[in-house]
Design an enzyme around this catalytic site. Structure first.
Site, PDB file in Angstrom:
ATOM      1  N   ALA A  82       0.826  -1.209   0.000  1.00 25.81           N
ATOM      2  CA  ALA A  82       0.000   0.000   0.000  1.00 25.81           C
ATOM      3  C   ALA A  82       0.856   1.254   0.000  1.00 25.81           C
ATOM      4  O   ALA A  82       1.979   1.271   0.497  1.00 25.81           O
ATOM      5  CB  ALA A  82      -0.922   0.002   1.215  1.00 25.81           C
ATOM      6  N   GLU A  85      12.814   4.519  -7.398  1.00 30.62           N
ATOM      7  CA  GLU A  85      12.933   5.971  -7.197  1.00 30.62           C
ATOM      8  C   GLU A  85      13.866   6.324  -6.037  1.00 30.62           C
ATOM      9  O   GLU A  85      14.291   7.477  -5.938  1.00 30.62           O
ATOM     10  CB  GLU A  85      11.556   6.587  -6.963  1.00 30.62           C
ATOM     11  CG  GLU A  85      10.678   6.640  -8.198  1.00 30.62           C
ATOM     12  CD  GLU A  85      11.125   7.693  -9.214  1.00 30.62           C
ATOM     13  OE1 GLU A  85      11.860   8.619  -8.826  1.00 30.62           O
ATOM     14  OE2 GLU A  85      10.738   7.567 -10.387  1.00 30.62           O
ATOM     15  N   TYR A 115       8.086  11.385  -3.041  1.00 29.01           N
ATOM     16  CA  TYR A 115       7.776   9.958  -3.141  1.00 29.01           C
ATOM     17  C   TYR A 115       9.025   9.118  -2.888  1.00 29.01           C
ATOM     18  O   TYR A 115       9.021   8.180  -2.084  1.00 29.01           O
ATOM     19  CB  TYR A 115       7.210   9.632  -4.527  1.00 29.01           C
ATOM     20  CG  TYR A 115       7.097   8.144  -4.786  1.00 29.01           C
ATOM     21  CD1 TYR A 115       6.059   7.403  -4.234  1.00 29.01           C
ATOM     22  CD2 TYR A 115       8.046   7.474  -5.557  1.00 29.01           C
ATOM     23  CE1 TYR A 115       5.971   6.032  -4.447  1.00 29.01           C
ATOM     24  CE2 TYR A 115       7.965   6.108  -5.778  1.00 29.01           C
ATOM     25  CZ  TYR A 115       6.924   5.398  -5.220  1.00 29.01           C
ATOM     26  OH  TYR A 115       6.841   4.046  -5.423  1.00 29.01           O
ATOM     27  N   PHE A 128      -1.003   6.680 -14.505  1.00 23.81           N
ATOM     28  CA  PHE A 128       0.358   6.350 -14.886  1.00 23.81           C
ATOM     29  C   PHE A 128       0.527   6.534 -16.390  1.00 23.81           C
ATOM     30  O   PHE A 128      -0.382   6.226 -17.161  1.00 23.81           O
ATOM     31  CB  PHE A 128       0.687   4.902 -14.504  1.00 23.81           C
ATOM     32  CG  PHE A 128       0.875   4.695 -13.028  1.00 23.81           C
ATOM     33  CD1 PHE A 128       2.142   4.554 -12.489  1.00 23.81           C
ATOM     34  CD2 PHE A 128      -0.218   4.667 -12.167  1.00 23.81           C
ATOM     35  CE1 PHE A 128       2.324   4.377 -11.124  1.00 23.81           C
ATOM     36  CE2 PHE A 128      -0.047   4.483 -10.805  1.00 23.81           C
ATOM     37  CZ  PHE A 128       1.233   4.349 -10.277  1.00 23.81           C
TER      38      PHE A 128
END
Length: 320
Positions: A75, A125, A147, A185
């Site tokens: 999640a 990332e 993020y 996306f």
């Protein structure tokens, strides 16, 4: 028994189907009732618990009540763009949630005396500012977005709890796609638009920077690697990637070629508004460790991933 957070997402649905096919009992956490969304159809056999994953007390309580053997923490807010729009929410959701999962599992393990494994969905990332390509498990962690920073925090917390005796792993997932990917996306935005253009229902696809290079794989294969990590006798950090560098422009050109449109450039415009801040030039992973440790390697080619997504969107894909 397994608990999957983010069970209603792309990876959560594929992983739950995989586990159920292998006879596992599966519980899942979702933010809203999946029966009201498109993903609900994929959760047959899953016991779903509705809660905010950032509510760490609720997470600890849930883990204590159902006593899972394996927890898959999938999640979180997964959009780099959205993380810039609301960095506070991104930090709260992606950062706090992993602490609740890890602490709940360690507490359960200490209470009942059984081994509890955790696999956390980390992200490429975290390497965005490293300046190194391809990246592997030893690449310096240098995020360049809220993020990425939130995922780096979660990644480090997994390592902290591993040192405390929890079999906790980081699956460092590179871009992985499927027809279940939301159209927020860029990949799904592209395949949906190409499908509509091929059908004469749309004329133009608007994109940001198409020069960015990524490593795209097939989501159902990536959850197989996540599953294999849960079966390890110890926690570890493992890159899950194809090792193949492709640009967004490559994705666009391939998608249009699949529907028989050679002159794709006349259908594409670029907008500076859609460009990401501090977008890394190349995120490509070296999955040698996954091949060695998990006996895992990707099977879908880049072209096959694009074609499968187009087929999922109902595009008139040509034979090649």
């Amino acid at each position: 028994m397994a608990l999957i957070t983010g069970v209603a997402g792309q990876d959560g649905t594929y992983l739950s189907e995989l586990l159920i096919s292998r006879g596992w009992q599966v519980h899942g956490v979702a933010r809203t009732d999946p029966s009201t969304t498109d993903t609900g159809q994929y959760l047959t056999g899953v016991t779903v618990h509705i809660q905010d994953i950032a509510n760490t007390d609720a997470t600890v309580d849930l883990i204590d009540r159902i006593e899972p053997d394996h927890v898959f923490h999938l999640a979180g807010i997964s959009s780099v763009w959205k993380s810039w729009q609301d960095p506070v929410l991104t930090t709260r959701v992606n950062g706090l949630s992993v602490v609740g999962v890890l602490d709940g599992c360690l507490t359960l393990q200490d209470r009942v005396g059984k081994r509890v494994t955790v696999v956390n969905a980390s992200s490429a990332e975290i390497f965005a500012g490293s300046g190194i390509s391809p990246q592997d498990e030893n690449t310096p962690i240098v995020p360049t977005s809220p993020y990425g920073a939130s995922k780096a925090f979660a990644h480090h917390m997994v390592q902290v709890y591993r040192a405390k005796g929890l079999a906790a792993s980081n699956a460092i997932l590179y871009n992985h796609e499927s027809p279940r990917r939301p159209d927020t996306f860029v990949t799904r935005k592209i395949t949906k638009a190409v499908t509509a253009i091929a059908a004469g229902e749309q004329d133009v696809l608007e994109l940001g920077d198409t020069s960015a290079v990524r490593d795209w794989g097939w989501a159902p294969e990536y959850v197989e690697a996540v599953y294999e990590m849960a079966t390890l006798s110890h926690g570890d950090d493992v890159v899950v990637a194809t090792g193949e560098a492709r640009s967004v422009e490559d994705f666009v050109a391939t998608a249009f070629a699949c529907v028989g449109i050679a002159d794709w450039r006349r259908h594409v415009t670029r907008s500076s508004v859609l460009r990401r801040a501090a977008d890394p030039e190349s995120l490509v992973g070296n999955s040698a460790k996954a091949q060695r440790l998990l006996s895992w390697s990707p099977r879908h080619s880049f072209d096959a991933v694009v074609r499968e997504m187009l087929v999922g969107d109902g595009a008139p894909v040509t034979e090649r």
